[in-house]
Design a protein around this motif. Structure first.
Motif, short mmCIF file in Angstrom:
data_model
loop_
_atom_site.label_atom_id
_atom_site.label_comp_id
_atom_site.label_asym_id
_atom_site.label_seq_id
_atom_site.Cartn_x
_atom_site.Cartn_y
_atom_site.Cartn_z
N ALA A 49 1.30 -1.15 -0.03
CA ALA A 49 0.33 0.27 -0.07
C ALA A 49 0.53 1.68 -0.11
N ARG A 50 1.76 1.38 0.50
CA ARG A 50 2.94 2.15 1.11
C ARG A 50 3.94 2.52 -1.12
N PHE A 61 6.86 -5.40 -8.63
CA PHE A 61 5.69 -4.95 -8.11
C PHE A 61 6.21 -4.32 -6.32
N MET A 62 7.32 -4.79 -6.02
CA MET A 62 7.95 -3.50 -4.49
C MET A 62 8.71 -3.38 -4.71
N VAL A 63 9.43 -2.84 -6.43
CA VAL A 63 11.00 -1.63 -7.34
C VAL A 63 11.57 -2.38 -6.36
N ARG A 112 -6.60 1.42 -8.78
CA ARG A 112 -6.89 0.58 -9.65
C ARG A 112 -5.67 -0.57 -9.41
N VAL A 113 -5.38 -1.44 -7.84
CA VAL A 113 -4.97 -2.65 -7.77
C VAL A 113 -5.09 -1.79 -7.05
N ILE A 158 -2.35 -8.16 -6.14
CA ILE A 158 -0.84 -8.64 -5.85
C ILE A 158 -0.98 -9.65 -5.35
N ARG A 159 -1.69 -10.48 -4.69
CA ARG A 159 -1.33 -11.80 -4.13
C ARG A 159 -1.37 -12.67 -4.72
#
Length: 500
Positions: free
Chosen positions: A270-271, A301-303, A279-280, A285-286
């Motif tokens: 979320a952060r 996804f976590m960058v 939109r996500v 994501i799970r």
């Protein structure tokens, strides 16, 4: 279009983890937002901030931002922002030539189809398509042959094309989009940027997920953007300030079954993700976490960036050179050598694959997974569909746990020893010391990560990849390098097999 008609809006709330703003006098951000909304893309606060910065101008009519960099998780903000920029350039500032470039042909075509459908489906935009150009069913639109174009009345043109190693100079334009910035090479920038020197109001928009080991260009943009050292660079990055840390288990390998892994921390999701809850959504994501390799999920996804050890490339392998050996389109070789390796902890294992690559090079590939029970069934499948010259393992290592299953399946294997593994290490390091290494790979994160961590130790006169630290498995690089060495010993190798 009169540029002095722009305005300076009230600043929106911003949530980027790292950012550097430019100082503009007026902006067309609100006007561009109106066009985007008409095409079905209503900007959120983060996107409005990006538009205000990207379409901000100085008193002399130049864009305040020469470089616009957007780095974030997949499907959160980058693609929609690029479309908004292109619509703004087409319909608000009316640029003569805009070029959109992506690393892969398919990605380039999909981006073109998206904006074409938005324009054609919006009457107030479609009426400006030039009927004297284009195709019968698509006025103002050209498609095919690896290049796609949109032409508007008045001469404004948007062109899409995929990047190639030699396409830098061909990408010169008034406005340039470089999507998939992680794949940019220094040669692209070296040939491209100088050609923009004489264009008064030029801009380059770069968008990307986190960088790979070979992403030297994107890493340069990151370092400048986070530090704010380039006055005409607008930089926005949504990422994780605690990347590669925070797992409950020491030495966590981020497996999908790991307990307390940071990759499963939904508070972080979320952060990090600017589109979270809009939109996500968590369930998506799970599902992605379970479907994707951990390293790819972390980057996309976590960058989490794939950075050199300690950020300075102090490993034994030149990461810039390694990145230059990527051949992402290479297919599994029809004939190959397999080397099996199991981590000292037995928590993971790898199959190293070596065979004929392009122009006489040796192609290295790996399969790496949690545990080791999967290895023999996978070897059996490979034997059924490929010509395998040799299956090899070191009985003096943890790979010995595979022997009973190999025997049971009737799979013959060569017994190698630590000296052979050392020869593999020397073979790979020797290749990397050459001006033109005779090796290539497909850019697999599981191998790239180990290359970044690779250090060696001496045992007598033998040099080995050092994996005494059990938190660094090093099964992929050991298996791949040994396979490369064993492939080089194959007497029946036909060099014509390497010509793709």
């Amino acid at each position: 279009m009169t540029r002095s008609g722009g305005r300076r809006p009230k600043l929106a709330k911003r949530r980027a983890t790292w950012s550097h703003e430019v100082d503009y006098v007026y902006t067309f951000g609100p006007e561009v937002a109106d066009i985007a909304a008409a095409a079905g893309l209503e900007p959120d606060e983060d996107q409005q901030w990006i538009l205000d910065q990207g379409f901000g101008y100085l008193r002399d009519g130049r864009p305040a931002a020469f470089e616009v960099d957007i780095i974030a998780a997949r499907q959160n903000i980058k693609t929609a922002s690029i479309i908004m920029f292109e619509l703004g350039w087409l319909y608000v500032t009316e640029e003569p030539l805009i070029i959109h470039s992506a690393h892969e042909l398919d990605a380039t075509e999909e981006a073109f189809i998206d904006i074409r459908e938005r324009i054609e489906g919006t009457p107030q935009l479609a009426k400006w398509l030039d009927p004297s150009k284009g195709e019968k069913d698509h006025p103002g639109v050209f498609t095919g042959n690896g290049s796609w174009e949109i032409h508007l009345l008045g001469g404004t043109r948007l062109k899409y094309k995929a990047r190639t190693n030699n396409a830098g100079r061909a990408l010169t334009a008034d406005k340039l989009v470089l999507d998939e910035g992680f794949a940019l090479k220094p040669s692209h920038i070296g040939s491209l940027y100088p050609t923009l020197t004489t264009i008064f109001d030029c801009q380059v928009v770069m968008a990307s997920s986190a960088g790979k080991l070979e992403s030297a260009v994107l890493r340069d943009h990151r370092e400048r953007g986070r530090a704010g050292t380039s006055p005409r660079q607008f930089y926005a990055e949504w990422g994780d300030v605690d990347a590669w840390s925070g797992c409950k288990a020491k030495g966590c390998d981020h497996a999908k079954t790991a307990i307390g892994c940071a990759l499963d921390d939904e508070t972080r999701w979320a952060r990090i993700m600017p589109a979270w809850g809009r939109r996500v959504f968590p369930e998506t994501i799970r599902a992605m976490r379970q479907a994707m390799p951990p390293e790819e999920f972390a980057r996309e996804f976590m960058v989490w960036w794939d950075d050199p050890p300690d950020g300075d490339g102090t490993g034994v392998i030149d990461l810039g050179k390694w990145g230059g050996l990527v051949n992402p389109k290479a297919k599994a070789p029809k004939s190959a050598v397999l080397v099996l390796d199991v981590a000292p902890s037995r928590k993971s294992a790898s199959i190293g694959v070596a065979g004929p690559g392009k122009k006489g090079r040796t192609l290295l590939m790996v399969q790496k997974r949690d545990g080791y029970r999967w290895v023999v069934p996978q070897v059996k499948r490979l034997l059924e569909r490929q010509s395998i010259a040799e299956v090899a393992l070191n009985p003096g290592s943890q790979a010995s746990v595979l022997i009973p299953d190999l025997v049971e399946e009737g799979i013959e294997f060569a017994k190698i020893n630590t000296t052979d593994v050392a020869h593999g290490c020397a073979w790979l390091l020797g290749q990397m010391e050459q001006k033109k290494p005779g090796v290539e790979h497909v850019g697999q994160p599981e191998l790239d990560t180990e290359v970044a961590d690779a250090i060696t130790r001496m045992t007598g006169e033998n040099e080995l990849f050092d994996r005494r630290d059990k938190s660094i498995t090093q099964t992929a690089i050991v298996a791949a390098s040994t396979a490369g060495y064993r492939w080089s010993l194959q007497e029946d190798y036909d060099v014509m097999d390497s010509v793709l």
